[in-house]
Design an enzyme around this catalytic site. Sequence first.
Site, mmCIF file in Angstrom:
data_model
loop_
_atom_site.group_PDB
_atom_site.id
_atom_site.type_symbol
_atom_site.label_atom_id
_atom_site.label_comp_id
_atom_site.label_asym_id
_atom_site.label_seq_id
_atom_site.Cartn_x
_atom_site.Cartn_y
_atom_site.Cartn_z
ATOM 1 N N SER A 1 38.038 26.821 71.245
ATOM 2 C CA SER A 1 38.005 25.384 71.556
ATOM 3 C C SER A 1 39.115 24.610 70.847
ATOM 4 O O SER A 1 39.482 23.533 71.279
ATOM 5 C CB SER A 1 36.635 24.819 71.210
ATOM 6 O OG SER A 1 36.274 25.217 69.915
ATOM 7 N N GLY B 1 43.686 35.466 73.082
ATOM 8 C CA GLY B 1 42.593 34.635 73.588
ATOM 9 C C GLY B 1 42.698 33.238 73.006
ATOM 10 O O GLY B 1 43.556 32.981 72.163
ATOM 11 N N ASP C 1 26.268 31.384 63.401
ATOM 12 C CA ASP C 1 26.654 31.508 64.813
ATOM 13 C C ASP C 1 26.886 32.977 65.163
ATOM 14 O O ASP C 1 27.863 33.320 65.826
ATOM 15 C CB ASP C 1 27.917 30.666 65.070
ATOM 16 C CG ASP C 1 28.091 30.359 66.555
ATOM 17 O OD1 ASP C 1 27.141 30.595 67.333
ATOM 18 O OD2 ASP C 1 29.185 29.901 66.935
HETATM 19 P P1 ATP Z 1 35.526 28.827 69.453
HETATM 20 O O1 ATP Z 1 36.451 28.509 68.330
HETATM 21 O O2 ATP Z 1 35.576 27.847 70.560
HETATM 22 O O3 ATP Z 1 34.136 29.175 68.999
HETATM 23 P P2 ATP Z 1 36.562 31.488 69.494
HETATM 24 O O4 ATP Z 1 35.922 31.705 68.182
HETATM 25 O O5 ATP Z 1 36.451 32.572 70.523
HETATM 26 O O6 ATP Z 1 36.082 30.133 70.163
HETATM 27 P P3 ATP Z 1 39.174 31.927 68.414
HETATM 28 O O7 ATP Z 1 38.722 32.298 67.055
HETATM 29 O O8 ATP Z 1 40.383 31.068 68.543
HETATM 30 O O9 ATP Z 1 38.089 31.172 69.239
HETATM 31 O O10 ATP Z 1 39.428 33.252 69.218
HETATM 32 C C1 ATP Z 1 39.878 33.252 70.544
HETATM 33 C C2 ATP Z 1 39.858 34.660 71.090
HETATM 34 O O11 ATP Z 1 40.879 35.429 70.444
HETATM 35 C C3 ATP Z 1 38.554 35.384 70.799
HETATM 36 O O12 ATP Z 1 37.683 35.227 71.875
HETATM 37 C C4 ATP Z 1 38.969 36.817 70.594
HETATM 38 O O13 ATP Z 1 38.883 37.534 71.801
HETATM 39 C C5 ATP Z 1 40.426 36.738 70.171
HETATM 40 N N1 ATP Z 1 40.543 36.952 68.721
HETATM 41 C C6 ATP Z 1 40.171 36.107 67.742
HETATM 42 N N2 ATP Z 1 40.423 36.609 66.538
HETATM 43 C C7 ATP Z 1 40.967 37.834 66.753
HETATM 44 C C8 ATP Z 1 41.432 38.890 65.886
HETATM 45 N N3 ATP Z 1 41.381 38.760 64.564
HETATM 46 N N4 ATP Z 1 41.924 40.009 66.466
HETATM 47 C C9 ATP Z 1 41.952 40.140 67.815
HETATM 48 N N5 ATP Z 1 41.534 39.196 68.670
HETATM 49 C C10 ATP Z 1 41.043 38.061 68.153
#
Ligand code: ATP
Length: 303
Positions: free
Chosen positions: A25, A22, A142
């Site tokens: 931002s 995934g 959050d």
């Molecule tokens: P923003 O940073 O805009 O608030 P976010 O927190 O969703 O968005 P990321 O932390 O980059 O952004 O995560 C992107 C996506 O990747 C998430 O929506 C989640 O589905 C997946 N993801 C994040 N961390 C993990 C993890 N540790 N294991 C599995 N999937 C993950």
Amino acid sequence: MSSKNLTRKRSPHDFVFKQELGHGSYSTVYKVFDKHSVNHVYAIKVCSKAHIIKENKVKYVTIEKNTLNLLARACHPGIVRLYYTFHDEENLYFVLDYASGGELLQLLHKMGRFSESWSLHFSCQLIDTIEFIHSKGIIHRDLKPENVLLNRFGRLMITDFGTAATPLNQQKQEDDQNESPRCSSFVGTAEYVSPELLLSNQCDFASDIWALGCIIFQFIMGVPPFRGKNELQTFEKIASLDYLWNNQHYSSNKIDPVIIKLVQKILVLNPQERLTLTNMKKDEWFDKVDWNNKDHIWRGIWQ
Ligand code: ATP
């Protein structure tokens, strides 16, 4: 792996990058295998340096890294653990626990709503984790089902600490009159924002508890309590405590009044009058929960 390999700084070359999980931002997350230990699967969050600087996200990345580092030492099951960080010319890399069960929100969408027993079980895991986060002096700020992931056993793991207030950054944020770090997270969703943040730009541990109340409601009803046609309407609903338990969803099965009462004690406008985690744990809904039995609380739904 040799002891020399263990101590040297990691790099992207130590991992085999598999599918994209995934993106957020300022980051993209990948499933990876550790080349030196094939059984080790992680999630790597890759943040483009150019993008972070261009989008003014340096503060969020720094907060996320510091907070995860602080929490990783205690190894709590409800937190996505940060194992390593490193960088190259283009990117910053966060090596994290891999949450193979995806987002809690996806599971909730798939199921429509959770049964009362699942809601109770998940609520216990959230309470145990939020209590731990708060014990470290950290306010998440959050909390929402998108920021809760599930591991392969179906245990909850809280993630996304980019807007957290920690003992390190809290004073600076309070001093900074023109800047409300939490306001920026209105982009995306406003539904879990506490009334004190909305009305007086104040955020405390009780603000996480407000969000928890919204999440418990959402477990039972499938949707968060405050959802307007636009953000302004959502804010108005929050400020006037305008939410409804729509019993129609339940046709013959009525919602347990104990849950309704609990949420009522959490969704209180005045943060000083809001239920604390300590009192929440004594609530009738959790009567059968042995809070000291961590194995029981941390049993996964797929175990
Ligand atoms: P923003 O940073 O805009 O608030 P976010 O927190 O969703 O968005 P990321 O932390 O980059 O952004 O995560 C992107 C996506 O990747 C998430 O929506 C989640 O589905 C997946 N993801 C994040 N961390 C993990 C993890 N540790 N294991 C599995 N999937 C993950």
